[in-house]
Design a protein around this motif. Structure first.
Motif, PDB file in Angstrom:
ATOM      1  N   PHE A   1      -2.534  15.555 -14.890  1.00 50.88           N
ATOM      2  CA  PHE A   1      -3.181  15.822 -13.608  1.00 50.88           C
ATOM      3  C   PHE A   1      -3.189  17.310 -13.305  1.00 50.88           C
ATOM      4  O   PHE A   1      -2.240  18.019 -13.623  1.00 50.88           O
TER       5      PHE A   1
ATOM      6  N   PHE B   1       5.132   3.447  12.567  1.00 54.28           N
ATOM      7  CA  PHE B   1       4.711   2.059  12.574  1.00 54.28           C
ATOM      8  C   PHE B   1       5.914   1.118  12.688  1.00 54.28           C
ATOM      9  O   PHE B   1       5.952   0.213  13.521  1.00 54.28           O
TER      10      PHE B   1
ATOM     11  N   LEU C   1       3.403   7.815   9.032  1.00 53.40           N
ATOM     12  CA  LEU C   1       2.766   6.593   9.543  1.00 53.40           C
ATOM     13  C   LEU C   1       3.741   5.422   9.441  1.00 53.40           C
ATOM     14  O   LEU C   1       3.926   4.664  10.407  1.00 53.40           O
TER      15      LEU C   1
ATOM     16  N   MET D   1       1.001   4.649  -2.332  1.00 51.26           N
ATOM     17  CA  MET D   1       0.795   5.986  -1.753  1.00 51.26           C
ATOM     18  C   MET D   1       2.085   6.808  -1.847  1.00 51.26           C
ATOM     19  O   MET D   1       2.074   7.928  -2.331  1.00 51.26           O
TER      20      MET D   1
ATOM     21  N   ARG E   1       0.707  14.856  -2.426  1.00 52.98           N
ATOM     22  CA  ARG E   1       1.924  15.116  -1.665  1.00 52.98           C
ATOM     23  C   ARG E   1       1.661  15.042  -0.157  1.00 52.98           C
ATOM     24  O   ARG E   1       2.494  14.550   0.611  1.00 52.98           O
ATOM     25  N   TRP E   2       0.473  15.517   0.260  1.00 52.26           N
ATOM     26  CA  TRP E   2       0.129  15.376   1.683  1.00 52.26           C
ATOM     27  C   TRP E   2       0.034  13.913   2.038  1.00 52.26           C
ATOM     28  O   TRP E   2       0.479  13.480   3.110  1.00 52.26           O
ATOM     29  N   ALA E   3      -0.561  13.134   1.105  1.00 53.37           N
ATOM     30  CA  ALA E   3      -0.653  11.695   1.347  1.00 53.37           C
ATOM     31  C   ALA E   3       0.746  11.098   1.462  1.00 53.37           C
ATOM     32  O   ALA E   3       1.016  10.254   2.318  1.00 53.37           O
TER      33      ALA E   3
ATOM     34  N   ASP F   1      -0.971  18.265  -5.220  1.00 55.74           N
ATOM     35  CA  ASP F   1      -0.850  18.819  -3.860  1.00 55.74           C
ATOM     36  C   ASP F   1      -1.384  17.840  -2.829  1.00 55.74           C
ATOM     37  O   ASP F   1      -0.729  17.541  -1.824  1.00 55.74           O
ATOM     38  N   ALA F   2      -2.604  17.339  -3.103  1.00 55.64           N
ATOM     39  CA  ALA F   2      -3.232  16.415  -2.154  1.00 55.64           C
ATOM     40  C   ALA F   2      -2.417  15.129  -2.044  1.00 55.64           C
ATOM     41  O   ALA F   2      -2.232  14.587  -0.949  1.00 55.64           O
TER      42      ALA F   2
ATOM     43  N   ASP G   1       2.313  12.161   4.927  1.00 59.75           N
ATOM     44  CA  ASP G   1       1.592  11.628   6.084  1.00 59.75           C
ATOM     45  C   ASP G   1       1.698  10.112   6.150  1.00 59.75           C
ATOM     46  O   ASP G   1       1.873   9.536   7.223  1.00 59.75           O
ATOM     47  N   GLU G   2       1.605   9.483   4.986  1.00 60.83           N
ATOM     48  CA  GLU G   2       1.774   8.034   4.930  1.00 60.83           C
ATOM     49  C   GLU G   2       3.198   7.663   5.376  1.00 60.83           C
ATOM     50  O   GLU G   2       3.413   6.650   6.043  1.00 60.83           O
TER      51      GLU G   2
ATOM     52  N   TRP H   1       0.848  -1.204   0.000  1.00 62.26           N
ATOM     53  CA  TRP H   1       0.000   0.000   0.000  1.00 62.26           C
ATOM     54  C   TRP H   1       0.878   1.247   0.000  1.00 62.26           C
ATOM     55  O   TRP H   1       0.624   2.203  -0.738  1.00 62.26           O
TER      56      TRP H   1
END
Lengths: 256, 295
Positions: free
Chosen positions: A167, A189, A185, A149, A176-178, A173-174, A181-182, A145
């Protein structure tokens, strides 16, 4: 060369859990992952003093990005290696193929129920895990996953000339936040869950040596992969490379 | 006694030698003279103004009159006399001294005496327009370049250094700075990168125009070209959508905002779950270890 195992008991049964490909893939993911984390976290938290210090260590904003992309590329190569190896393996054993990493593979659900019953103190029966425990599946599919991402968004950001043909900017932009943040995580983790499971948990401390020599001893095998052990005993040597029994193996981790 | 011809030749040689000597040492001596003048004048000024506590009370406000001598002396104008820009001060006590807005306007007016080549661009730019509300240009030279701390842009401390530009622009454009700060360009620049775009890379410097104007580097027509300065070739999509967005539930940053919210909860959920699992396992191990029949 002197035998480093001289004086150690030599009669332990040891299983070859991971072959050289498994170990190379693990190395090819974790070493660049650490570099990616070290070079990526300063980018996300760029106002912090430690971020500035790490950035100057890697040669400022440009050096940071260079090493981040370099390590990211290595992870990509490792993933291609792993997929290629898996494909060849599947073709070779196509007549009798089981993929123990799949969450619906035999015994996973039963072992999961046993696990929680055992850990919650409702049962004293130790869970019997197959070749891969639910924890290991969790880790493995998390990387899968994560590759979509983090790797996917990474490629889109690396090649904006390609990306902006297809695109709009809000999408990148969105994404890049993913990405970041991923990544946070993934870092949290790995350094809690994975490190607990293979380093800090009392049975393994300082670490499980499977990543180094691929070997696991009988006692650990019984506890951690009881179901697999039963299956191996039933159909010994049927699928080489998986849990091949090595008798009189060496137990000193550095000698593998 | 030589001949007439010989005398001419001698005079010619002497003249050549004289010219060479003058060209070799004259300008240097002249510059030395100016330098010496600057040293003498500045010594006088800095006798008071180099003192850190030098304050004055103007209209009820305490204003520092301190000049950092060390910084000024290594600045671009460090070898020039103070009076080169502070033209209306020639005596002590300063009879012609200006203060506040008038002082800033006067000194900034002096820049164009030397920097003539910038004037045309600046006058056309949005920063060169007179702001009717404030009764002054939108941005003076000193707003971007500093005052006694003007350095070449290669100097890391310079206000116009590539890595300092966002902070300099952000002094006035606070909201845009916060938006730019979310962007990867900003992160790279603020971490010391030289390749990513700072404000001036896209918006220009002395020739900066408002986004509504056609000739602006960031007008919808010109944006793809501006991006292509670094990004190989111009693409239509580069001009679509806002470059600078805020992380808010509605507007240009809405998708990013909700992605951030979702991932934050994903992180919280995942980590809580595995921490609970770890605690359960440790509790079980603890109770097993304390059982009398174990091991």
């Amino acid at each position: 060369m002197a035998d480093v195992n001289a004086g150690f008991p030599q009669n332990k049964t040891v299983y070859q859990r991971w072959n050289i490909h498994h170990r190379l893939v693990h190395f090819g993911i974790y070493a660049p992952f650490i570099v990616c984390a070290l070079t990526g976290l300063p980018i996300k938290f760029h106002h912090k003093a430690w971020a500035q210090a790490l950035a100057s260590f890697f040669g400022g904003g440009d050096g940071l990005l260079f090493w981040h992309l370099f390590a990211g590329t290595l992870i990509f190569l490792t993933c291609i290696y792993h997929l290629g190896y898996s494909l060849l393996y599947a073709v070779k054993y196509r007549h009798n193929l089981t993929i123990p990493m799949l969450p619906w593979s035999k015994g996973t659900w039963t072992a999961l129920k046993q696990y929680f019953a055992y850990q919650l103190g409702k049962s004293d029966e130790h869970p019997k895990f197959g070749r891969y425990q639910w924890k290991e599946m969790f880790d493995y599919w998390a990387v899968f996953w994560g590759m979509f991402m983090i790797g996917g968004s990474g490629l889109l950001m690396w090649f904006p000339e390609f990306t902006f043909q297809y695109f709009p900017k809000w999408f990148v932009d969105a994404y890049r936040w993913a990405h970041s943040d991923e990544a946070v995580l993934a870092v949290v983790f790995i350094f809690t869950w994975h490190f607990y499971n293979v380093h800090f948990q009392p049975d393994f401390f300082p670490m499980s040596w499977v990543w180094w020599d691929g070997k696991i001893d009988l006692e650990t095998m019984k506890l951690e992969h009881g179901l697999e052990l039963e299956m191996i005993s039933e159909q010994q040597q049927e699928m080489p490379g998986r849990g091949t029994i090595i008798s009189s193996g060496r137990n000193f981790p550095g000698s593998g | 006694m030589g001949t007439n011809k010989g005398r001419t030749r001698k005079a010619f040689i002497v003249a050549i030698l004289f010219i060479i000597t003058f060209l070799a040492f004259g300008p240097a001596a002249f510059a030395e003279d100016l330098l010496q003048k600057a040293v003498i004048i500045n010594e006088g000024c800095l006798r008071c103004h180099a003192a850190q506590g030098l304050n004055a009370n103007f209209d009820g406000k305490t204003v520092s009159l301190y000049v950092d001598k060390a910084k000024y002396e290594v600045s671009m104008h460090g070898t020039m006399p103070c009076t080169y820009c502070h033209t209306n001060i020639s005596d002590y006590p300063h009879t012609g001294a200006l203060k506040g807005k008038e002082l800033v306007a006067q000194v900034n007016g002096e820049c164009r005496r030397c920097h003539k080549d910038i004037v045309a661009d600046y006058n056309k730019s949005i920063h060169g327009q007179v702001n009717s509300a404030e009764g002054r240009q939108n941005a003076y030279c000193s707003d971007c370049h500093g005052i006694h701390n003007i350095y070449k842009k290669e100097v890391p401390e310079a206000t116009i250094n590539h890595n300092q530009v966002p902070h300099t622009c952000g002094n006035c454009h606070e909201e845009v700075f916060e938006q730019y700060d979310l962007d990867f360009h900003a992160k790279s620049v603020l971490l010391g990168g030289k390749e990513a775009a700072s404000c001036v890379s896209c918006h220009g410097s002395h020739n900066i125009l408002g986004p509504g104007e056609k000739e602006s580097m960031v007008s919808p027509e010109n944006t793809p070209k501006t991006c292509a300065k670094c990004h190989l070739f111009p693409l239509e999509n580069m001009a679509k959508g806002k470059m600078h967005y805020s992380l808010e539930p509605t507007g240009d940053g809405a998708v990013s905002f909700w992605v951030l919210i979702c991932f934050s909860w994903l992180v919280i959920g995942c980590i809580t779950f595995v921490l609970v699992c770890i605690l359960l396992e440790l509790r079980r191990k603890w109770s097993d270890a304390n059982k009398p029949d174990s091991h």
